[in-house]
Structure formats: C-alpha cells, structure tokens
Design a protein around this motif. Structure first.
Motif, PDB file in Angstrom:
ATOM      1  N   THR A 287       0.812  -1.211   0.000  1.00  0.00           N
ATOM      2  CA  THR A 287       0.000   0.000   0.000  1.00  0.00           C
ATOM      3  C   THR A 287       0.853   1.271   0.000  1.00  0.00           C
ATOM      4  N   VAL A 288       1.871   1.303   0.848  1.00  0.00           N
ATOM      5  CA  VAL A 288       2.642   2.538   1.050  1.00  0.00           C
ATOM      6  C   VAL A 288       3.839   2.638   0.108  1.00  0.00           C
ATOM      7  N   HIS A 289       4.538   1.515  -0.102  1.00  0.00           N
ATOM      8  CA  HIS A 289       5.767   1.554  -0.909  1.00  0.00           C
ATOM      9  C   HIS A 289       5.614   0.866  -2.271  1.00  0.00           C
ATOM     10  N   ASN A 290       4.394   0.408  -2.581  1.00  0.00           N
ATOM     11  CA  ASN A 290       4.118  -0.240  -3.868  1.00  0.00           C
ATOM     12  C   ASN A 290       5.171  -1.305  -4.175  1.00  0.00           C
ATOM     13  N   SER A 291       5.460  -2.133  -3.200  1.00  0.00           N
ATOM     14  CA  SER A 291       6.509  -3.148  -3.348  1.00  0.00           C
ATOM     15  C   SER A 291       5.945  -4.533  -3.053  1.00  0.00           C
ATOM     16  N   ASP A 292       6.542  -5.540  -3.696  1.00  0.00           N
ATOM     17  CA  ASP A 292       6.124  -6.929  -3.532  1.00  0.00           C
ATOM     18  C   ASP A 292       7.284  -7.747  -2.990  1.00  0.00           C
ATOM     19  N   PHE A 293       6.930  -8.843  -2.299  1.00  0.00           N
ATOM     20  CA  PHE A 293       7.963  -9.696  -1.704  1.00  0.00           C
ATOM     21  C   PHE A 293       8.417 -10.744  -2.701  1.00  0.00           C
ATOM     22  N   ILE A 294       9.742 -10.820  -2.898  1.00  0.00           N
ATOM     23  CA  ILE A 294      10.350 -11.862  -3.721  1.00  0.00           C
ATOM     24  C   ILE A 294      11.187 -12.733  -2.796  1.00  0.00           C
ATOM     25  N   GLU A 295      10.921 -14.029  -2.812  1.00  0.00           N
ATOM     26  CA  GLU A 295      11.486 -14.949  -1.829  1.00  0.00           C
ATOM     27  C   GLU A 295      12.999 -14.872  -1.746  1.00  0.00           C
ATOM     28  N   SER A 296      13.667 -14.751  -2.874  1.00  0.00           N
ATOM     29  CA  SER A 296      15.135 -14.791  -2.884  1.00  0.00           C
ATOM     30  C   SER A 296      15.778 -13.459  -2.500  1.00  0.00           C
ATOM     31  N   LYS A 297      14.991 -12.363  -2.508  1.00  0.00           N
ATOM     32  CA  LYS A 297      15.565 -11.030  -2.276  1.00  0.00           C
ATOM     33  C   LYS A 297      14.977 -10.311  -1.067  1.00  0.00           C
ATOM     34  N   GLY A 298      13.661 -10.140  -1.081  1.00  0.00           N
ATOM     35  CA  GLY A 298      12.980  -9.315  -0.078  1.00  0.00           C
ATOM     36  C   GLY A 298      11.914  -8.502  -0.788  1.00  0.00           C
ATOM     37  N   TYR A 299      11.663  -7.274  -0.327  1.00  0.00           N
ATOM     38  CA  TYR A 299      10.652  -6.427  -0.953  1.00  0.00           C
ATOM     39  C   TYR A 299      11.281  -5.586  -2.064  1.00  0.00           C
ATOM     40  N   VAL A 300      10.685  -5.678  -3.251  1.00  0.00           N
ATOM     41  CA  VAL A 300      11.186  -4.986  -4.441  1.00  0.00           C
ATOM     42  C   VAL A 300      10.094  -4.058  -4.948  1.00  0.00           C
ATOM     43  N   ASP A 301      10.458  -2.796  -5.255  1.00  0.00           N
ATOM     44  CA  ASP A 301       9.448  -1.839  -5.722  1.00  0.00           C
ATOM     45  C   ASP A 301       9.145  -2.030  -7.203  1.00  0.00           C
ATOM     46  N   CYS A 302       8.262  -1.165  -7.729  1.00  0.00           N
ATOM     47  CA  CYS A 302       7.801  -1.316  -9.109  1.00  0.00           C
ATOM     48  C   CYS A 302       8.918  -1.129 -10.127  1.00  0.00           C
ATOM     49  N   LYS A 303      10.023  -0.476  -9.727  1.00  0.00           N
ATOM     50  CA  LYS A 303      11.171  -0.285 -10.623  1.00  0.00           C
ATOM     51  C   LYS A 303      12.143  -1.457 -10.565  1.00  0.00           C
ATOM     52  N   GLY A 304      11.859  -2.405  -9.668  1.00  0.00           N
ATOM     53  CA  GLY A 304      12.757  -3.548  -9.517  1.00  0.00           C
ATOM     54  C   GLY A 304      13.865  -3.330  -8.507  1.00  0.00           C
TER      55      GLY A 304
END
Length: 832
Positions: free
Chosen positions: A221-238
């Motif tokens: 909601t706040v940072h527009n980021s998704d969780f990727i198992e191998s990395k952590g939270y990644v924003d819309c720019k990657g």
C-alpha cells in the motif's frame, strides 16, 4: 354589582393569562425539545456517518489482517452481546474493534453501527428500540483514567440492561494501563463478567505468518513493493527496498509499542524505514525521550523523582525490583543522589507507591513472586540509555550490567555517526577494559553451559562480536583488552574441570577445553574468523597474535596447541578467504617450521583429519599440513585462485587428479562439491586421462548430480549405465529429505538402457524397497515387471500399490500369484 363584575373580569383575565403562559411555556419547551431532538438526530447522523467513513477508509486502505483475536472477538460478541478488548498501546485494539463492528453489521444488515468517543454520549445517542452495534473506543480515556464512579456506574448498568434486551450489541476497547487504574469497575460491574480479548496475552500474540501478512499489505500500500522470496521487498522499478534478512528479523520481533503500530510508523516515516529491522528491536528517539521526560519531571516533583529512580534501579538490577526488600531503599537513595544530586529520606511505602504507579505502563509483576520487572527488553534498554546520558560516570556503572543482546544492538565506538532516528550507546576507548571485562563474563557463562547447548554457541558469540561496529573499527585495541582479561581469568579459572566431565562435547572441544582461557578463546577466535567469508583484516591481526605467542611462549603445550589451531584454520580459509590470506598463513607455517605434506599417496578421511593431532604432551611430536585437504576445501567451493596457488606447490611431483578424485568422490564428501570445480580440474590437467570415470559417475549419480554425470559421460566412449542407475536408486538416506530424485538424470540414464533387460531386475527391487518413489519411475520399469509374480509380491509387501496395480493391469492373471500378493499387501496394512 359593578365592582363584583370587574373583579370577575380581572380573575378571568388572570386565568386566561396563566393559561396562555402555560401554553407558551409548553410550546417553548416543545420547541426546545424539538431542537434538542433535532440536534441529537443530527449528531447521531454525524456520528453514524463518521463511523461509516472511518470503516470505509479502513476497508479501502486494505492493510487490515484478520487474526485469531478478530475471529474470537466476533464470536464472543454474537454469544454475549458485549465484547471487551484490552492490550498494550499499539496492539491494534481500535482497528480490531472497528473491523468486528463492520463484520457484524455486514452479517446482520438490520443493525446500524456507531462509534462513541465518551461513555456520556450513550444517553443522547442510543435508543433501546433500535438494532445497533456500538463501539466504545478507549471507554475511560486513552492514557489517563477518566472514570467517574458515581456517573459511569449508572450508565454502565443501563448499557447492561440494553444488552440483555438483545437488540443492542456493545464493543468496548481499553488500554491495559487504564484498565488497571479502574480495575474496581471491571471486577464489580455485571457488564464485564464475560470472557474478553487481551491482545497482550500469549493466546493472542501475533504469529509470524500474521506479521508477514501485515508487513506485506503495508509495503504494497505505502511503498508499492512486492515480496520476492530470494531477495525481499522490491518496488515497481525492480529496486530492493527491504532485504529478506530484515524481513525475517522484523517479523520475529514483538516491539514494545505493539507490532501493528510499529509497522505503521515504519512504513510511513522515512527515517524509521531507513533503519530497517533496527527500528523494531531497539529503542527509538521517542521512547528515549519518554524516559528523559520522567527524569526531567523529577527535578520539580518528588513522585516523578522516585519513579525514575525506581525504573533505573530495576533496569540495572538485572531487571528486577522487590518493593518489600529493605535494601532497595538504600540503593534507590544512591541512584537519586547520582541523578539529581540530592540526598532524600525514603520509606518503604514511597517505593511501593512508585511501583504501583508504574504498573502496567512500565512494570509488570513477575508470576508467583513479589517482584516486578520492566515489561519489555526494549524498555529496559531505553532506561539504560537514558541513565547513561546523565553523566559520563554512569557509563562505568552501566557497562558491567549490559546484556549480550544490548551490546550487539546498541554499543558503538565513540566516533560512530548515528543514522537519523537511531539511538545508541557510545563507549569511549578509555572504557574498553571495562567493556572487555563484561564481554569475558558473558563469554565464560556461555562456555560453562555450552555443553548443554549447541557446540557452535561460542563460535556464534565470536562471529557476532566480529560483525559489531565497535569491533570492526577498534579490534586492534579491544582484542588485546579481551586477551588481557582472559589472562587474569586463567588465575582463577574453576569451571574447566566441570566442562571436561561433560560427555556431550565434541572432539575438538575435548581438545581445547583443558587449555588456558586465553588460549581457548584465541583458538576459537581464529577458527571462527577462518569460517567467515570476510573479516580479512581481523583474521590477519589474529594471525600475527598467534605468531607472536608461538615465538615467545616457553610452554610447549601452548605452542603445540596454537600450531594445531593454525593448521585447522588454514583448512577453513582455503574455502572462505582469498589467495593472499592462504599465502600469508602458509608463510607463517614455513616460518614456524610446520611441514607441508604433498600427500598424494595418503587416503584421507574427512572425519579423521581433525584427530590427526590428538592430545599430546611431548614437544618433539610434529604438526603437519596435508595439502590435499587444503585443495579439497578450495575445490568444493570452486575457489579457483586458491586452487591455482596450492597446485603450484606440486613442482617435483606432479599433482595426480586420479588419486585426488579417488579420495573425494566417496560417500560423505560429494554433495557439497561443485561441477565447475571438476570441469576446471580436468581441463587444467588435460594431459592426465581419467582412469576410473565410473567411480565418479556412480558417486555423483548417487547424489543426483546431473551436470557432473552428463559432463563425465560426454568424455567417455562407454560407461556402465545400469550400475549408474543402481547408484541413482541407492540414494543415501541422509539425502532423502533434502535432495529428491532427479528426473532429468533418470531420463538421461534410462535412454542408454534396454528397459526390457532382465539386468534391471535388481534395480527394480531396490526401487520397490524405497520410500516415496516417483510414479514416473514405476511407469518406466513396468516392462521388466510384467508377468513377474515375485516383483508383484515384493511391491505389495513394501506398499508400492501404484506399481502393483500397473503389474496386475498389464499381465495375464494366470501368470501372477495373486494370493501371495494379497497376503503381502495385508501384512503391509497390518504394519501400518
């Protein structure tokens, strides 16, 4: 007559006037009542709309997570008509209350929902004829108790009567500290006799999965980021905005302010977000300021002076205070003098009063005792930091009391520049000896109990120490202070005998524990650094310290022990450090005249290598370096620069790759080996032909290493595919859980075999006896199994009913011994 008539007229006028007056008053009262009712209606409408808007915003935001507290709370509201929610600040009482309100009204559309800010609004806002769910949020105040016994008891009785009628439901939230201040009403009023939700209790502590979900929703909601198992939270720019390790640390914590509130503040405040997981497990500026505010109030108000001194005493007294202990009075008087420069007389009741005032907000009772403690480790750390800020002399009182976790999180060197929002304890270098004393105390306590814990507990201690900011910057000062303290401990060491008596210590610990404290610590320090993938500067510093001790010591046992440790560290750094560290360590070996054996003719065992140098007392015994083991360590992680350097040592006698492969490609060694290392080694020694490729093929088939098998097979004109398939099937039990059967490797081998060959029968028997065999293997092996009564019986006996069914369907019934198969299947069922 005329007089009488005039008198009657006056009386009539007077009566008419009275009637008119009454009518006027009545109309006026009716108008006022109408206005009041209109205002009530308008206010009720506003409150209803405000409640609806608040709930709609919660739903629109999409950050709420339904937890056990929510589902249980909704059930209690339906059963009892009243729900009480309590807990620490920030645990989510208000949001949970609003969400349960919303959920109930969705399920029961005839009900309206309304949130009241104060209990006094009940009279104007609630009618007993309506179907309504009321949320009384922070019923007796948010921070300080505003309970009025005379007025509020009557309203609560009316609320209870409305609830009993059945058409009115009530949700009440209250902070646990406020609840304690007016506990009398909760003990006596009938409204609060039902079961309630305590968000601070173990029953309703958030699970790690729930915390993950909360964090995920806020990050989206706040940072527009998704969780990727191998990395952590990644924003819309990657771009990576929150590391995976930080996520794990965050969801492991139970912050003093409550996890939901902490996450909300974390994602909305950039300076907190920059701190990462540090924001959750240590004091913030606001928490430290809260402590300092109590201290400042104590300068003018005696009760706050005593409260702050009580908090400080509790924090530095191993988080414990007993108000009934007479010695507590003397100690708190000393603390008051140290903080405020005043000598005051105290009575036991002054301490008890202060403890009672701090209960809930700062202190909680220790179960089954008369003692109290600070209710959260972060709160204790805030107190310690606040006390340290008062005077530089206080740091001398604090350092001997700090915990290991506090040291790891909070202690920094004097010149450390804190991040915005970060709170730390800076320790000047002139206090390092005192700090070393405390660290040695912690270490020895861990050493005394390490046989009950994991044998790597001490190495974890040293590894964590090496990664602290203060040690990274000041190791050249702090490490000598630690060694000096250990030397002092050697004169009073009493626990070694108890350690030796333990039967649960591993071999190496049996070897090092009889040594001096300083030697034990330094040995473990070097070995721990050798395992770490960085820390080159500290490693080289410790290496020089070893060299100095060996050269200057007159104790042959110490010298022998240090040399042995050096050799073990060399084996480790071949896989973790660069070629410079390996070269410098080998140079030290040469300087110390430790022989380096070009041990091509020796078959080493990984489990025997550390016992090559057992407990010895004779100084003429020698310590050796087995260079093949160094090469193996570099080989298994494909450390090419180190491999190049080590192999360059073989000048007179060329390195024989066949002898090396014979040593390493055996059970117990293979799973950690890299295919790239094998390829590099073979290509480097192209002049040497593989003498026994089947040895490598069988070993790597057993460990499901497709790339290696494919590469070696490509270099062979022919190879024994059936023996490789047998090895594939005979995967060791210790690999079963971690490494599944590799279908790609299976297909590669099976293409090179006649699947109708009777030579496959031993392989099929091995498959049948295995657990969790994939169906694709049964399908492939079916041609061998058709019309084979023995294999059918064996399949039934081992519970391989998928294969058994295939055999029955594909065979003529008269070719099979169905009775034997059925009896075998029954035996299998009985066993299960």
């Amino acid at each position: 007559m005329i007089g009488a008539s005039g008198c009657e007229k006056n009386m009539r006028r007077s009566r008419n006037k009275s009637v008119l007056l009454r009518r006027t008053r009545k109309v006026s009262d009716e108008l006022r009542e109408s206005k009041r009712n209109r205002r009530r209606a308008e206010r009720k409408w506003r409150e209803t709309e405000d409640t609806r808007a608040l709930i709609e915003e919660d739903v629109r935001e999409g950050t709420f997570v339904i937890t056990k507290a929510v589902t249980d709370g909704l059930l209690l509201l339906k059963q009892n008509g009243v729900l009480l929610i309590t807990g620490y600040a920030g645990t989510g009482k208000s949001r949970i209350g609003r969400h349960i309100l919303h959920m109930y009204c969705i399920d029961n559309i005839s009900y309206k929902c309304i949130k009241l800010n104060v209990l006094n609004d009940w009279e104007d806002m609630v009618s007993r004829e309506h179907n309504v769910v009321i949320l009384l949020d922070d019923i007796f105040g948010e921070t300080n108790c505003i309970y009025n016994r005379e007025k509020d008891t009557q309203i609560l009785d009316k609320v209870y009567a409305y609830v009993c009628k059945g058409n009115i439901k009530v949700i009440i939230t209250i902070r646990d500290t406020v609840k304690r201040q007016c506990q009398e009403v909760f003990d006596s009023n009938r409204l609060f006799k039902s079961e309630f939700i305590d968000l601070s209790s173990k029953k309703y502590l958030l699970k790690q999965e729930e915390k993950n979900t909360i964090l995920t929703k806020y990050m989206k909601t706040v940072h527009n980021s998704d969780f990727i198992e191998s990395k952590g939270y990644v924003d819309c720019k990657g771009d990576l905005v929150l590391k995976k390790d930080d996520v794990w640390n965050i969801t492991r914590e139970n912050p003093v302010k409550g996890f939901p509130l902490a996450v909300y503040q974390f994602v909305h405040n950039n300076k907190y977000f920059e701190l990462g997981s540090k924001f959750f497990d240590r004091p913030t500026e606001s928490m430290l300021e809260e402590m300092n505010a109590i201290r400042r109030k104590g300068e003018d108000q005696r009760n706050f002076m005593i409260q702050y001194a009580v908090i400080v005493y509790t924090a530095i007294n191993e988080n414990r205070i007993n108000p009934d202990d007479n010695t507590t009075i003397t100690e708190i008087q000393k603390i008051i003098d140290a903080i405020y420069g005043e000598t005051i007389k105290l009575k036991k009741c002054n301490i008890s009063d202060a403890v009672n005032e701090l209960r809930g907000s700062h202190l909680i009772n220790i179960p089954n005792q008369k003692c109290y403690r600070l209710h959260h480790p972060t709160l204790q750390e805030s107190v310690i930091l606040s006390f340290a800020q008062i005077d530089e002399e206080n740091i001398n009182k604090i350092i001997p009391l700090i915990s290991w976790s506090f040291f790891l999180k909070m202690v920094k060197p004097e010149l450390y520049i804190a991040k915005e929002g970060e709170v730390v304890l800076r320790v000047p270098s002139n206090n390092y000896k005192l700090l070393a004393n405390r660290l040695v105390d912690v270490y020895i306590k861990k050493e005394e109990c390490q046989y009950r814990l994991n044998s790597f507990e001490l190495q974890w201690f040293i590894g964590n120490l090496c990664y602290t900011e203060i040690f990274q910057r000041e190791y050249s000062i702090l490490l000598p202070c630690l060694l000096e303290t250990f030397e002092k401990e050697d004169d009073k060491d009493k626990h070694t005998e108890n350690m030796i008596k333990s039967r649960e210590m591993d071999m190496f610990y049996n070897y090092i524990l009889p040594r001096k404290s300083k030697d034990r610590f330094l040995a473990l320090f070097l070995l721990t650094l050798a395992v770490l993938n960085s820390q080159l500067d500290i490693y080289n510093f410790v290496l020089k310290t070893f060299n100095t001790i060996i050269k200057t010591s007159s104790n042959h046992v110490t010298i022998d022990f240090m040399k042995f440790t050096l050799v073990l560290s060399l084996y480790q750094i071949c896989s973790t450090k660069d070629v410079r560290s390996v070269k410098s360590t080998l140079d030290k070996m040469e300087e110390l005249k430790i022989p380096v054996l070009l041990d091509q003719g020796i078959i080493l065992n990984i489990y025997d290598i550390t016992s090559i140098n057992p407990l010895r007392e004779k100084s003429d015994d020698k310590t050796y370096v087995f260079l093949t083991l160094c090469i193996w360590k570099a080989y298994k992680v494909c450390n090419i620069p180190v491999l190049e350097f080590l192999l360059s040592k073989y000048v007179r006698n060329p390195f024989d790759i066949n002898l090396f492969f014979k040593m390493i490609y055996k059970e117990g060694w293979i799973p950690s080996l890299s295919f790239e290392s094998l390829k590099w080694m073979i290509e480097k020694f192209q002049d040497q032909e593989l003498e026994n490729p089947n040895l490598i093929l069988r070993a790597t088939c057993k460990c499901q290493m497709f790339d290696t098998v494919e590469y070696i097979a490509s270099r062979c004109k022919t190879f024994d595919a059936i023996s490789c398939l047998q090895a594939f099937v005979d995967k060791p039990e210790y690999l079963t859980e971690n490494i599944p059967f590799n279908q790609k490797l299976f297909d590669f081998l099976i293409k090179r075999i006649d699947i109708t060959s009777k030579d496959l029968i031993p392989v099929v028997k091995s498959v049948i006896k295995k657990q969790n065999v994939p169906d694709y293997m049964c399908d492939i092996f079916l041609p061998v199994c058709i019309a084979n009564a023995n294999l059918l019986t064996l399949a039934c006996e081992n519970g391989q009913f998928y294969l058994a069914n295939l055999i029955i369907e594909s065979s003529h019934i008269e070719e099979l011994d169905i009775q034997s198969a059925l009896m075998a299947a029954c035996r299998e069922c009985e066993v299960k």
